[in-house]
Design a protein around this motif. Structure first.
Motif, PDB file in Angstrom:
ATOM      1  N   GLY A 222       0.804  -1.215   0.000  1.00  0.00           N
ATOM      2  CA  GLY A 222       0.000   0.000   0.000  1.00  0.00           C
ATOM      3  C   GLY A 222       0.834   1.259   0.000  1.00  0.00           C
ATOM      4  N   ILE A 223       1.826   1.297   0.873  1.00  0.00           N
ATOM      5  CA  ILE A 223       2.606   2.523   0.998  1.00  0.00           C
ATOM      6  C   ILE A 223       3.495   2.758  -0.209  1.00  0.00           C
ATOM      7  N   GLY A 224       3.874   1.677  -0.904  1.00  0.00           N
ATOM      8  CA  GLY A 224       4.761   1.827  -2.047  1.00  0.00           C
ATOM      9  C   GLY A 224       4.083   1.694  -3.391  1.00  0.00           C
ATOM     10  N   LYS A 225       2.768   1.747  -3.442  1.00  0.00           N
ATOM     11  CA  LYS A 225       2.085   1.597  -4.737  1.00  0.00           C
ATOM     12  C   LYS A 225       2.286   2.838  -5.598  1.00  0.00           C
ATOM     13  N   PRO A 226       2.223   2.708  -6.911  1.00  0.00           N
ATOM     14  CA  PRO A 226       2.431   3.864  -7.793  1.00  0.00           C
ATOM     15  C   PRO A 226       1.304   4.879  -7.685  1.00  0.00           C
ATOM     16  N   PHE A 227       1.599   6.080  -8.139  1.00  0.00           N
ATOM     17  CA  PHE A 227       0.622   7.166  -8.058  1.00  0.00           C
ATOM     18  C   PHE A 227      -0.619   6.864  -8.870  1.00  0.00           C
ATOM     19  N   SER A 228      -0.483   6.077  -9.919  1.00  0.00           N
ATOM     20  CA  SER A 228      -1.639   5.734 -10.754  1.00  0.00           C
ATOM     21  C   SER A 228      -2.643   4.867 -10.014  1.00  0.00           C
ATOM     22  N   ALA A 229      -2.207   4.186  -8.940  1.00  0.00           N
ATOM     23  CA  ALA A 229      -3.105   3.306  -8.171  1.00  0.00           C
ATOM     24  C   ALA A 229      -3.539   3.951  -6.859  1.00  0.00           C
ATOM     25  N   ARG A 230      -3.471   5.270  -6.780  1.00  0.00           N
ATOM     26  CA  ARG A 230      -3.788   5.955  -5.527  1.00  0.00           C
ATOM     27  C   ARG A 230      -5.238   5.712  -5.122  1.00  0.00           C
ATOM     28  N   TYR A 231      -5.444   5.566  -3.827  1.00  0.00           N
ATOM     29  CA  TYR A 231      -6.739   5.362  -3.175  1.00  0.00           C
ATOM     30  C   TYR A 231      -7.438   4.080  -3.623  1.00  0.00           C
ATOM     31  N   LYS A 232      -6.669   3.136  -4.164  1.00  0.00           N
ATOM     32  CA  LYS A 232      -7.193   1.808  -4.468  1.00  0.00           C
ATOM     33  C   LYS A 232      -6.549   0.830  -3.492  1.00  0.00           C
ATOM     34  N   LEU A 233      -7.332   0.347  -2.542  1.00  0.00           N
ATOM     35  CA  LEU A 233      -6.775  -0.493  -1.482  1.00  0.00           C
ATOM     36  C   LEU A 233      -6.204  -1.792  -2.046  1.00  0.00           C
ATOM     37  N   GLN A 234      -5.043  -2.162  -1.512  1.00  0.00           N
ATOM     38  CA  GLN A 234      -4.417  -3.414  -1.871  1.00  0.00           C
ATOM     39  C   GLN A 234      -4.969  -4.532  -0.979  1.00  0.00           C
ATOM     40  N   ARG A 235      -4.525  -5.731  -1.239  1.00  0.00           N
ATOM     41  CA  ARG A 235      -4.998  -6.891  -0.481  1.00  0.00           C
ATOM     42  C   ARG A 235      -4.628  -6.748   0.997  1.00  0.00           C
ATOM     43  N   PHE A 236      -5.537  -7.160   1.887  1.00  0.00           N
ATOM     44  CA  PHE A 236      -5.351  -7.029   3.322  1.00  0.00           C
ATOM     45  C   PHE A 236      -4.666  -8.243   3.958  1.00  0.00           C
ATOM     46  N   GLY A 237      -4.113  -9.105   3.213  1.00  0.00           N
ATOM     47  CA  GLY A 237      -3.445 -10.262   3.793  1.00  0.00           C
ATOM     48  C   GLY A 237      -4.434 -11.327   4.242  1.00  0.00           C
ATOM     49  N   ARG A 238      -4.023 -12.094   5.234  1.00  0.00           N
ATOM     50  CA  ARG A 238      -4.831 -13.234   5.681  1.00  0.00           C
ATOM     51  C   ARG A 238      -5.775 -12.895   6.831  1.00  0.00           C
ATOM     52  N   GLY A 239      -5.827 -11.631   7.222  1.00  0.00           N
ATOM     53  CA  GLY A 239      -6.772 -11.246   8.268  1.00  0.00           C
ATOM     54  C   GLY A 239      -6.311 -11.556   9.668  1.00  0.00           C
ATOM     55  N   GLY A 240      -4.988 -11.534   9.880  1.00  0.00           N
ATOM     56  CA  GLY A 240      -4.501 -11.802  11.232  1.00  0.00           C
ATOM     57  C   GLY A 240      -4.988 -10.799  12.249  1.00  0.00           C
ATOM     58  N   PHE A 241      -5.209  -9.546  11.830  1.00  0.00           N
ATOM     59  CA  PHE A 241      -5.682  -8.531  12.766  1.00  0.00           C
ATOM     60  C   PHE A 241      -7.101  -8.855  13.245  1.00  0.00           C
ATOM     61  N   VAL A 242      -7.908  -9.454  12.366  1.00  0.00           N
ATOM     62  CA  VAL A 242      -9.273  -9.823  12.755  1.00  0.00           C
ATOM     63  C   VAL A 242      -9.240 -10.923  13.803  1.00  0.00           C
ATOM     64  N   SER A 243      -8.349 -11.873  13.650  1.00  0.00           N
ATOM     65  CA  SER A 243      -8.214 -12.950  14.642  1.00  0.00           C
ATOM     66  C   SER A 243      -7.844 -12.392  16.004  1.00  0.00           C
ATOM     67  N   ALA A 244      -6.925 -11.406  16.034  1.00  0.00           N
ATOM     68  CA  ALA A 244      -6.541 -10.798  17.307  1.00  0.00           C
ATOM     69  C   ALA A 244      -7.711 -10.083  17.956  1.00  0.00           C
ATOM     70  N   ALA A 245      -8.528  -9.391  17.146  1.00  0.00           N
ATOM     71  CA  ALA A 245      -9.690  -8.698  17.694  1.00  0.00           C
ATOM     72  C   ALA A 245     -10.728  -9.678  18.208  1.00  0.00           C
ATOM     73  N   LEU A 246     -10.947 -10.773  17.478  1.00  0.00           N
ATOM     74  CA  LEU A 246     -11.913 -11.776  17.928  1.00  0.00           C
ATOM     75  C   LEU A 246     -11.454 -12.450  19.214  1.00  0.00           C
ATOM     76  N   ARG A 247     -10.170 -12.725  19.328  1.00  0.00           N
ATOM     77  CA  ARG A 247      -9.670 -13.416  20.513  1.00  0.00           C
ATOM     78  C   ARG A 247      -9.757 -12.543  21.758  1.00  0.00           C
ATOM     79  N   THR A 248      -9.599 -11.236  21.603  1.00  0.00           N
ATOM     80  CA  THR A 248      -9.645 -10.323  22.758  1.00  0.00           C
ATOM     81  C   THR A 248     -11.005  -9.655  22.919  1.00  0.00           C
ATOM     82  N   GLY A 249     -11.895  -9.782  21.931  1.00  0.00           N
ATOM     83  CA  GLY A 249     -13.242  -9.221  22.045  1.00  0.00           C
ATOM     84  C   GLY A 249     -13.312  -7.711  21.939  1.00  0.00           C
ATOM     85  N   VAL A 250     -12.344  -7.065  21.289  1.00  0.00           N
ATOM     86  CA  VAL A 250     -12.353  -5.597  21.170  1.00  0.00           C
ATOM     87  C   VAL A 250     -12.974  -5.197  19.837  1.00  0.00           C
ATOM     88  N   PRO A 251     -13.511  -3.990  19.714  1.00  0.00           N
ATOM     89  CA  PRO A 251     -14.093  -3.547  18.445  1.00  0.00           C
ATOM     90  C   PRO A 251     -13.008  -3.218  17.416  1.00  0.00           C
TER      91      PRO A 251
END
Length: 355
Positions: A222-251
């Motif tokens: 995301g941080i290194g994408k070219p200017f032509s791809a600005r504001y187009k989100l790249q892939r979010f990976g495997r969702g490890g952050f969601v697993s951490a939120a589910l395990r701790t119960g935080v929003p």
């Protein structure tokens, strides 16, 4: 045979010697005073006598006035910025400061890091923040944001927004890439200002302690994408952050940043230099490296940061973090929320530098 004495000559010699031996008094009667004698007036004589009397008078030594006590400055009376600086230096010299188990130094962050970042936030990028009420007053939350701008300045501005706009001035603890902590000085300083490794173990520990944790799932894509791809989100990976939120119960709070894409418009990448330096990319922009260090100054674009509505995770069944389909759906929901907010803010923007 002795010559005979002449009586007539002896009488003449006696007369001469007697004439030479006669003494005439200087001030005798009938004789005038010498012309070079000056008469001193009586007033002058009286003044001379008075001066001599004063000089012969005993000297009286009066005690010296007591010196005024030196008043020590009261730190409470100094300007607030100066008082804070003195307190910071004192704590550094005496070692009376604390860091947490991750190396975070709140005093150093607020004294050294936030003031220059706040100047960028307020004067250079003129950041406008929305949805601060969606940040929890207490307790943990996972802030998931888009990533852009060639350099991770958007992460720093988001940290300033959380601290300065939140009613309790909370700190955001960012999850950084391994590369950040491999650089000797940058790595140790990043830990001092609250950053830690982007891994589930550290994220869960921070969330369990009630911290606000920031994560940028696009990473270097995301941080290194070219200017032509600005504001187009790249892939979010495997969702490890969601697993951490589910395990701790935080929003999970989606965060959308508009304005960072244009600070360093990336129009090229020197891959050979990137490999030599161990970097994910070596950017070429319209100003860098053509203008040298001046080209490293970010363009003064107008920013907006919006904190979206929280996605609750505490209502799911135990062990939900192990369900790959649930994790994928939540990851896609967060990504879509950020993308739609970016499009909405871009449609309302009047210009890159006007906002």
């Amino acid at each position: 045979m002795k010559p005979e004495r002449d009586p007539h000559k002896e009488s003449e010699a006696d007369n001469v010697s007697s004439a030479e031996a006669q003494v005439i008094p200087l001030h005798g009667p009938g004789r005038e005073k010498p012309r070079d004698t000056v008469e001193v007036p009586a007033e002058k004589l009286a003044e001379a006598d008075e001066t001599e009397r004063l000089l012969q008078a005993p000297v009286v030594n009066f005690p010296a006035p007591a010196a005024a006590p030196v008043r020590q400055p009261d730190v409470s009376e100094l300007p607030e910025a100066l008082a804070e600086a003195i307190a910071f230096v004192r704590s550094r010299l005496t070692g009376s400061y604390t860091v947490d188990e991750f190396g975070f130094d709140a005093e150093l962050t607020e004294t050294l890091m936030l003031p220059p970042l706040r100047a960028l936030y307020q004067k250079w990028f003129r950041v406008t923040t929305y949805g601060v009420h969606n940040l929890p007053v207490d307790g943990g939350a996972l802030l998931v944001s888009n990533h852009s701008g060639t350099l991770p300045i958007d992460a720093l501005m988001t940290a300033v927004a959380v601290h300065d706009e939140h009613p309790k001035h909370r700190h955001m603890r960012g999850l950084g890439a391994d590369l950040v902590f491999k650089v000797p000085f940058i790595g140790s300083f990043a830990r001092r200002i609250g950053q830690t490794l982007a891994c589930n173990a550290d994220a869960e520990r921070l969330l369990s302690k009630g911290e606000l944790v920031g994560v940028w799932p696009e990473g270097f894509k995301g941080i290194g994408k070219p200017f032509s791809a600005r504001y187009k989100l790249q892939r979010f990976g495997r969702g490890g952050f969601v697993s951490a939120a589910l395990r701790t119960g935080v929003p999970i709070i989606p965060v959308s940043v508009v304005g960072a894409e244009e600070i360093y418009p990336k129009i090229g990448d020197v891959k050979v230099l990137a490999r030599m330096l161990g970097l994910p990319y070596f950017p070429i922009t319209p100003l860098f490296p053509l203008f040298g260090p001046l080209g490293a100054i970010p363009l003064p674009t107008k920013w907006t940061i919006e904190f979206g509505e929280p996605i609750q995770t505490d209502s799911y069944y135990p062990g939900a973090e192990e369900d790959p389909m649930l994790v994928f759906n939540l990851t896609d929901q967060v990504r879509e929320s950020i993308q739609q907010t970016l499009y909405r803010r871009l449609s309302q923007r009047q210009g890159i530098f006007r906002g």
